[in-house]
Design a protein around this motif. Sequence first.
Motif, mmCIF file in Angstrom:
data_model
loop_
_atom_site.group_PDB
_atom_site.id
_atom_site.type_symbol
_atom_site.label_atom_id
_atom_site.label_comp_id
_atom_site.label_asym_id
_atom_site.label_seq_id
_atom_site.Cartn_x
_atom_site.Cartn_y
_atom_site.Cartn_z
ATOM 1 N N GLY A 1 9.331 -3.346 8.559
ATOM 2 C CA GLY A 1 10.603 -2.908 7.983
ATOM 3 C C GLY A 1 10.471 -2.732 6.488
ATOM 4 O O GLY A 1 9.376 -2.892 5.916
ATOM 5 N N GLY A 2 11.608 -2.408 5.864
ATOM 6 C CA GLY A 2 11.622 -2.170 4.425
ATOM 7 C C GLY A 2 11.343 -3.433 3.621
ATOM 8 O O GLY A 2 10.715 -3.381 2.557
ATOM 9 N N SER A 3 11.817 -4.580 4.125
ATOM 10 C CA SER A 3 11.595 -5.828 3.387
ATOM 11 C C SER A 3 10.112 -6.125 3.275
ATOM 12 O O SER A 3 9.616 -6.486 2.199
ATOM 13 C CB SER A 3 12.270 -7.011 4.102
ATOM 14 N N HIS B 1 18.637 -4.756 -3.172
ATOM 15 C CA HIS B 1 18.665 -5.480 -1.901
ATOM 16 C C HIS B 1 18.045 -6.865 -2.074
ATOM 17 O O HIS B 1 17.115 -7.036 -2.861
ATOM 18 C CB HIS B 1 17.874 -4.668 -0.868
ATOM 19 N N CYS C 1 15.979 -8.264 -0.399
ATOM 20 C CA CYS C 1 14.559 -8.344 -0.032
ATOM 21 C C CYS C 1 13.675 -8.395 -1.280
ATOM 22 O O CYS C 1 12.545 -8.885 -1.223
ATOM 23 C CB CYS C 1 14.156 -7.178 0.868
ATOM 24 N N GLY D 1 19.066 4.577 -3.271
ATOM 25 C CA GLY D 1 19.984 4.304 -2.183
ATOM 26 C C GLY D 1 20.239 2.815 -2.087
ATOM 27 O O GLY D 1 19.636 2.139 -1.254
ATOM 28 N N ASP E 1 12.556 0.937 -3.824
ATOM 29 C CA ASP E 1 13.101 0.507 -2.547
ATOM 30 C C ASP E 1 13.909 1.679 -1.992
ATOM 31 O O ASP E 1 15.048 1.906 -2.382
ATOM 32 C CB ASP E 1 13.980 -0.735 -2.714
ATOM 33 N N ALA F 1 14.378 1.978 1.340
ATOM 34 C CA ALA F 1 14.561 1.620 2.754
ATOM 35 C C ALA F 1 15.783 2.322 3.345
ATOM 36 O O ALA F 1 15.750 2.810 4.476
ATOM 37 C CB ALA F 1 14.691 0.112 2.904
ATOM 38 N N TYR F 2 16.841 2.363 2.572
ATOM 39 C CA TYR F 2 18.040 3.065 3.055
ATOM 40 C C TYR F 2 17.972 4.550 2.697
ATOM 41 O O TYR F 2 18.121 5.411 3.573
ATOM 42 C CB TYR F 2 19.280 2.403 2.451
ATOM 43 N N ASP G 1 12.177 3.310 5.566
ATOM 44 C CA ASP G 1 12.476 2.729 6.872
ATOM 45 C C ASP G 1 12.675 3.797 7.939
ATOM 46 O O ASP G 1 13.796 4.273 8.144
ATOM 47 C CB ASP G 1 13.733 1.843 6.772
ATOM 48 N N HIS H 1 12.998 3.167 10.865
ATOM 49 C CA HIS H 1 14.005 2.679 11.821
ATOM 50 C C HIS H 1 15.430 2.850 11.298
ATOM 51 O O HIS H 1 16.380 2.490 11.983
ATOM 52 C CB HIS H 1 13.714 1.259 12.332
ATOM 53 N N LYS H 2 15.578 3.434 10.143
ATOM 54 C CA LYS H 2 16.910 3.839 9.714
ATOM 55 C C LYS H 2 17.045 5.363 9.924
ATOM 56 O O LYS H 2 17.368 5.795 11.014
ATOM 57 C CB LYS H 2 17.174 3.400 8.283
#
Length: 475
Positions: free
Chosen positions: A151-153, A192, A194, A247, A274, A276-277, A303, A305-306
């Motif tokens: 994941g992004g973290s 975030h 993370c 983001g 970052d 991730a979003y 990410d 998965h986003k």
Amino acid sequence: MDSAAARSDTLVLDPASRARANALLARFLGDYEDSLRERPIVPDVDRTVLARLLSEPFPDRGVGVEELFADFNERVLPNSTTVAHPRFLAYVQGPPNGIGPYAEAMAATLNQNCNFWQLSPAASVIERSVVEWMAGLFGLGENAGGILTAGGSIATQDALTAALADRRPDFREHGLQAGGAPLVLYTSEEAHRCVDKAAAVLGIGLDNVRHIPTDEQFRMRVDLLAEAVRADRAAGREPFCVVATSGTVTSGSIDPIGPIADLCEAEDLWLHIDGAYGALFVLAEGAREEFAACSRADSIALDPHKMLFAPLEAGCLVVRDAAKLRAAFAFSSSYLTVAEDPLMVDFMDYGPQLSRGFKAFKVWAALRTFGVDAFRATAQRCLDLAAHMGRRIEAEPDLEAMNPVTLTAVCLRLRGRTDTEHTEVLARLRAEGTALLGPALLGGRAGIRACVTNHRTTFEDIDLVVDRLVELAKR
Ligand SMILES: *Cc1c(COP(=O)(O)O)cnc(C)c1O
């Protein structure tokens, strides 16, 4: 031998069980897709059933395929959140794309261990092609590389590991125990968690993380960043890294990457983004400009998965210089012999894991099945839906927008209502099945946050949610 004993003798399904499993799985997948809109977004949890799931001993003799599916349908499914519901608008969490479940099953069947390429030649090349595609979206150049992560973290944690190893070439031997000036990391107040988590885990220490204030649009203040770097240097500390966010998770704001990159260049700081979003919104025509300066980053967390709607988990780290990831993570090992082949990558040298699953397949499979245009259009549509929601909120005298809608996060307040009343509105929307929205805390104010990360959401869904918010605000 009776059939139960035969089953327990082997971990392979016999032909009849396999036929049943195939049929039951196909029925589940079909029924689930067809019933998404009618399903409760958040389950009315049956605590007795859940307690039984915990307390029931595992059987010595297996229950078989039919019972397993019955358990799933009767006990797991009704107590699970319908993430794919078109009005699941909380967090940054999307439903899996349509090929995701199939790709997961295919990858699990091959069960490739993506550690060194001899064990998984096709998987190694597929992961590399996915990583190169991601790095290419941001123009990271020809020495770029990366790895798929959980994941992004984790992508951010791996990036900071590489940044530390890059700054302190003896980091591997001495860690941060060798003394020297404390290394300082900079990020924004809207970053975030993370980032803090990675700094804590890696031994940087939260004392050495600066949360730079943001402007009225929730973007990092570069003037205050420069000031903080100067102050730390003056105090004998050693600035080493800036984590900018393209983001932010609450409001979707994008830090001024260009000016931050200028500062990082001048001050010799690692620039991690970052994303991730937000970073995968680079796919959307209307947002591409916002991400142009990302090409100057040393590393970017993304990410799939986003915004690529890969089933959990699929994160990705891309770095400008793949050698810097290897410098942090490659350990030679006596029992794993590695041959040099420019086509092949040993992914164990790019991150902390040795045994690794074939996460790249679900990303690759979706890009092949649907084509990149489908993801471009979906990213743009999510942006359009959020912009529509933002415009409707602006037009409603009883609602108040809390953020400019940059990406797909929309934060709002009901005018004249207390924080507690906002919590009640969230609970009510959830209980009546209108929508799952989340709480927002922005600039010290509490509100409600919707985030469109769902390829099934329609303009009608957004209107329904806003209409209901207006009704509740008028009461
Ligand atoms: C989701 C998110 C993360 C964390 O990513 P995970 O995949 O949940 O580990 C980090 N930063 C931002 C901005 C995010 O939206």
